[in-house]
Design an enzyme around this catalytic site. Structure first.
Site, PDB file in Angstrom:
ATOM      1  N   HIS A 110       0.871  -1.182   0.000  1.00 33.39           N
ATOM      2  CA  HIS A 110       0.000   0.000   0.000  1.00 33.39           C
ATOM      3  C   HIS A 110       0.909   1.233   0.000  1.00 33.39           C
ATOM      4  CE1 HIS A 110      -2.838   2.897   1.845  1.00 33.39           C
ATOM      5  NE2 HIS A 110      -3.812   2.087   1.468  1.00 33.39           N
ATOM      6  N   LYS A 138     -10.337  -0.645  10.496  1.00 35.62           N
ATOM      7  CA  LYS A 138     -10.540  -1.750   9.553  1.00 35.62           C
ATOM      8  C   LYS A 138     -10.936  -3.030  10.284  1.00 35.62           C
ATOM      9  CE  LYS A 138      -7.135   0.019   6.264  1.00 35.62           C
ATOM     10  NZ  LYS A 138      -7.913   0.593   5.147  1.00 35.62           N
ATOM     11  N   CYS A 154      -4.803   2.805  -3.504  1.00 27.98           N
ATOM     12  CA  CYS A 154      -3.467   3.132  -2.961  1.00 27.98           C
ATOM     13  C   CYS A 154      -2.468   2.039  -3.300  1.00 27.98           C
ATOM     14  CB  CYS A 154      -3.516   3.383  -1.458  1.00 27.98           C
ATOM     15  SG  CYS A 154      -4.595   4.738  -0.994  1.00 27.98           S
TER      16      CYS A 154
HETATM   17  C1  LIG Z   1      -2.588  -3.023   3.242  1.00 22.69           C
HETATM   18  C2  LIG Z   1      -2.865  -1.651   3.772  1.00 22.69           C
HETATM   19  N1  LIG Z   1      -1.864  -0.942   4.303  1.00 22.69           N
HETATM   20  C3  LIG Z   1      -2.053   0.288   4.810  1.00 22.69           C
HETATM   21  C4  LIG Z   1      -3.292   0.878   4.783  1.00 22.69           C
HETATM   22  C5  LIG Z   1      -3.438   2.239   5.379  1.00 22.69           C
HETATM   23  O1  LIG Z   1      -4.217   2.167   6.528  1.00 22.69           O
HETATM   24  P1  LIG Z   1      -4.774   3.487   7.209  1.00 22.69           P
HETATM   25  O2  LIG Z   1      -5.457   4.270   6.143  1.00 22.69           O
HETATM   26  O3  LIG Z   1      -5.728   2.980   8.240  1.00 22.69           O
HETATM   27  O4  LIG Z   1      -3.622   4.220   7.794  1.00 22.69           O
HETATM   28  C6  LIG Z   1      -4.371   0.174   4.228  1.00 22.69           C
HETATM   29  C7  LIG Z   1      -5.722   0.762   4.167  1.00 22.69           C
HETATM   30  O5  LIG Z   1      -6.160   1.357   3.231  1.00 22.69           O
HETATM   31  C8  LIG Z   1      -4.149  -1.119   3.703  1.00 22.69           C
HETATM   32  O6  LIG Z   1      -5.143  -1.805   3.172  1.00 22.69           O
END
Ligand SMILES: Cc1ncc(COP(=O)(O)O)c(C=O)c1O
Ligand SMILES: Cc1ncc(COP(=O)(O)O)c(C=O)c1O
Lengths: 415, 150, 415, 150
Positions: free
Chosen positions: A131, A234, A373
């Site tokens: 991500h 999440k 993302c």
């Molecule tokens: C695999 C992964 N990493 C990181 C994130 C980032 O998480 P957050 O937006 O809660 O900081 C997400 C969520 O979109 C994700 O799915």
């Protein structure tokens, strides 16, 4: 319906759904079919109530007050930390630092560990399915330290390409940053193998647990990972909750990141000394009410049982993969459901995902369309975006049917 | 909300058979932008002659709204003076902001995009090509693409 | 009671109190007298409900989803930004970056502006009444950039000592960081004069508005400050809410701080391009529900009227200063109530503040005892800690009476 | 909760007339810590002779709980062997953690501090001097001071 019973063997979904007020919403007269939990999950009333009750009964700042409310707030906040540690299999609660989620956690490591321990020529090994939140902070750390980024690529069927792992993971590698479960491909990565290989060359491992923790759970002792980042929102918790697990000796060796508030021991004009871990990393008023309610989310998941959560998701994902293939959708990510978590990215005919999402929305079906993302993944598979449906404890196979039916509508608009 | 509010026939027609979708190697002005939310990309090419947009074309990929809007735009501004083109951009933006309600007289086929106003997040798609054109005309950045606002 | 009527002329406190569920709590059978709003305020049900309603009706991630819930969530989130901008007199909502509060905001500036624009030998001018959250981030920035910290001292009666302002504020000064209202002394600082003087030598000004904004309000255009940091939880909002105002050209010139999520435009293997302001500074899933509820807190304060909030606090503070002096408490901070916000730090006889707080707690009176993250202030006045009572919209003069009465109890224990 | 649960007479007595509150220039062992929450500071001095804590003193400032606990501690461990002192530290910690309920036989005056257990945030105050002593004895860090935990 026999199928439903069988496939959702693990959970009493009908009862679960009653706990989620938002699931009784209708969209233009049609029941909401929420298939975007990978983006953010919904919250059960147990979590909503925990946050409300904190405000109505115990609200005070944690770690700052001598009066009863302050003690209650502190106990609740530290209690949430202990719960989180237990949920992740961490024996020592002080290895949990609270943050607002995965992104803040990764940035914390990239600053507090990265800026201190990375040097020119060191390598940071990422994967192309990370991500952006597990890429951009490392780009910044590389810029500031002279370290170099390397990437594990992807196979055509959405797995990590480990054929050149040995070439990429060397003594120059100081840290491997890898997601436990891809949020676009659904891929469950082979963490034990990767962590062993990384440790063998002396590299640390940061696991992006944003999807792994809610959907499969994680045990940091069994995994032996060095860092694990996760997001409360999440996994049924409130926005602004989540945290970072890190091995205690790492937390102790790292510099503080944000300054101010209760992270200090003594402040002088020109320098300061710092609090013990984990408080050294918790600067200023923290997301107290949210972490407390995050504790309620953990209680909720534990009551369901993470094994059953996983079983339920496997069943529903298998069903979705089957149905979507039947109607001719192109699916991104592994076909083997054992390594495919509850996220399905796809293209339906030539309908652009953005158009698809708008049309499905009219049917009450909420999916995500975009790059999630994960622009490196999109580029790898030659698409600007995908449509994505994702599942959690409250989703049913009937909702998969609703999704597939709504796809028919899209077809009729575009042909 | 009936779907044909947004997916009007004229939109689908421009999407499936885009007009002026081609590179223009000799263009005096060209500009590209993308909408990171959905990955839509648009490049606009302008050939100028005597202060008029003698030929306007585009390339890119994306959803039906961004691509049809680009296609319709090239038809609408082609042949116009720069001043007239600016006025059209202004009118189109006004419609997408829900501030104006122009008819076919002013905007021709483009009024078909009016339905998009009810889908706020898609407005960015509709405005993308116009942002690029405005930038190509040297009027600075638009307001929609490359941002998360709408 | 005539006094009550007169002194609380500004607000209908009895009605306000009904909005705060926690105020009906009892502590060991005695009504809660909450005098620690400077630490964290209590939340009215309007705020609690706004957060709950978000979860129950609109919960989705902002800026990521095409379906209706996503649009609603985005509208609510951006609506809160617009409200915040309006409340602070900022004409352009994109000058508001959301954070979890003052500490995160100051750290953001110290990184995103400080690491980029500070150079060896540059000076950062702080004051000795800054909260640790406005000191420690600058110590880190100084360490990383070679800039030097300078401090404006304090007068014996708790004001900023401006006698050597000219010597301290020079062309070497790149930024002046000053609180609008001290959280330990209550001092309202002469911001207009300081900002003018700083701008005259080309220095920027960061105002720590953690106390100023909730208690006096602030207009960034009139102040002409460059940065203003504030915390939602100190102004009736949820924990995890708050933000930073910054002039737009500064936000544009600054580097991003945290990486990941929606702060990007495009991500490549080795570099990324970034979103426009303010989203460039909002990495990952933000504290969406909390900022939305923060908007409800602003609505609440606006409905009361910040002028009346201020009047009410001035009245109650004047009364508290009077009563505490009467019973022989040593008061820290200005005696002139025009420059003394609703916070009163004191010592009562020789009773250590920690003991005092415990004894008062038995009477239901919640005050704070400690250094209030103001160790430089404590050192300046030669005490390890103070007892501190602070007031907000729901406090009454009767509660001041309860405080003073409870002090009698302390005396009887310790003599 | 009646206040005299915590502010027992013996505590106030030690607070007002602390025993062994003095520097000890020739001390073999000394150590300082503070509790940042309230600014309490304690330095403990130990003069050792034949493996016994022949003389134990303290200096510092702070609330009645931290200061009386330090005062009582110096009396309780003075003259004890290092082993016995460690055992006392263990017992005192057990009492403050609410895990043990020792009587006057074991802890003497120190049992007066039992009431503090019901004020969790004050436990740090009571334990501060003991942390310092433990550190002075070379047993590594204690668990309470300098942290926000309790
Ligand atoms: C695999 C992964 N990493 C990181 C994130 C980032 O998480 P957050 O937006 O809660 O900081 C997400 C969520 O979109 C994700 O799915
Ligand atoms: C003047 C001042 N600055 C900064 C802060 C830190 O605010 P927060 O803890 O909300 O980040 C506070 C609150 O304690 C404060 O009073």
């Amino acid at each position: 319906m026999a199928v439903t019973q069988e496939r959702s063997a693990g959970l009493d979904v009908a009862r679960i759904r009653e706990d989620f007020p938002i699931l009784s919403r209708t969209i233009g007269g049609k029941p909401l079919v929420y298939l975007d939990s990978t983006n953010t999950a919904q919250r059960p009333r147990q979590v909503i109530d925990a946050e409300r009750e904190f405000y109505e009964q115990h609200n005070a700042n944690a770690h700052r007050a001598i009066y009863f409310l302050g003690e209650e707030a502190t106990d609740l906040y530290e209690g949430a930390r202990a719960k989180t540690a237990r949920f992740l299999g961490a024996p020592d609660p002080s290895t949990i630092v609270f943050t607002r989620g995965t992104t803040e956690s990764v940035n914390l490591v990239a600053h507090a560990w990265g800026r201190k321990f990375l040097k020119e020529g060191d390598e940071i090994l990422l994967t192309e399915m990370e991500h952006h939140s597990d890429i951009v902070p490392w780009q910044f750390a590389a810029r500031d330290t002279g370290a170099v980024l390397r990437y594990l690529g992807l196979t055509d069927d959405g797995l990590l390409d480990l054929s050149n792992l040995e070439a990429l993971l060397t003594e120059r590698t100081k840290i491997l940053c890898v997601t436990g479960m891809s949020n676009s491909l659904g891929t469950i990565t082979p963490l034990p193998r990767l962590i062993e290989a990384a440790h063998a060359v002396g590299a640390l491992v940061l696991v992006d647990g944003a999807q792994l923790v809610p959907h499969r759970g994680a045990n940091v002792v069994e995994l032996d990972c060095d860092f694990l980042a996760f997001s409360g929102h999440k996994m049924l918790g409130p926005t602004a909750s989540g945290g970072l697990f890190a091995k205690r000796e790492l937390l102790e060796a790292m510099d503080p990141f944000l300054g101010g508030g209760e992270m200090i021991n003594e402040v002088f004009h020109d320098h300061s000394t710092f609090n013990e871990v984990p408080w050294k990393f918790e600067a200023g008023t923290m997301n107290v009410a949210q972490e407390v309610a995050f504790g309620a989310a953990i209680d909720y998941l534990e009551a369901l049982g993470m094994d059953r959560v996983r079983e339920h998701e496997e069943a529903i994902t298998a069903y979705a993969l089957e149905r979507l293939s039947e109607v001719g959708a192109r699916i991104f990510g592994p076909t083997d459901v054992a390594v495919h978590g509850g996220v399905v990215s796809f293209w339906y005919r030539d309908v652009h995902p953005h158009d698809l999402a708008t049309i499905l929305n009219e049917e009450g079906v909420a999916i995500r369309a975009g790059h999630h993302c994960n622009q490196l993944v999109m580029r790898r598979y030659g698409v600007p975006a995908t449509a994505r449906a994702s599942f959690y404890v409250y989703n049913t196979v009937q909702e998969v049917d609703a999704l597939v039916e709504a796809l028919g509508k899209a077809e009729s608009v575009f042909t | 909300m009936p779907l044909d509010d947004i997916y009007k026939e004229v939109i689908l027609d421009h999407y499936k058979k885009p007009r002026n979708k081609r590179e223009m190697p000799g263009a005096e002005r060209s500009c590209s932008r993308n909408n990171p939310l959905c990955g839509d990309e648009i490049t606009v090419f302008v050939h100028e002659e005597d202060g008029r947009l003698a030929d306007v074309s585009f390339t890119g990929q994306g959803c039906s709204i961004s691509q049809s809007s680009a296609s319709m735009m090239t038809e609408a501004v082609g042949g116009k003076s720069i001043k007239e083109a600016r006025e059209l951009i202004r009118q189109f933006r006004g419609m997408m902001a829900g501030e104006a309600d122009p008819g076919e007289d002013e905007l021709g086929d483009l009024v078909a995009l009016k339905g998009v106003v009810r889908y706020p997040i898609r407005i960015k798609c509709a405005v993308l090509a116009w942002d690029v054109l405005q930038e190509a005309l040297g009027d600075g950045e638009g307001f929609a693409s490359g941002t998360s606002a709408h």
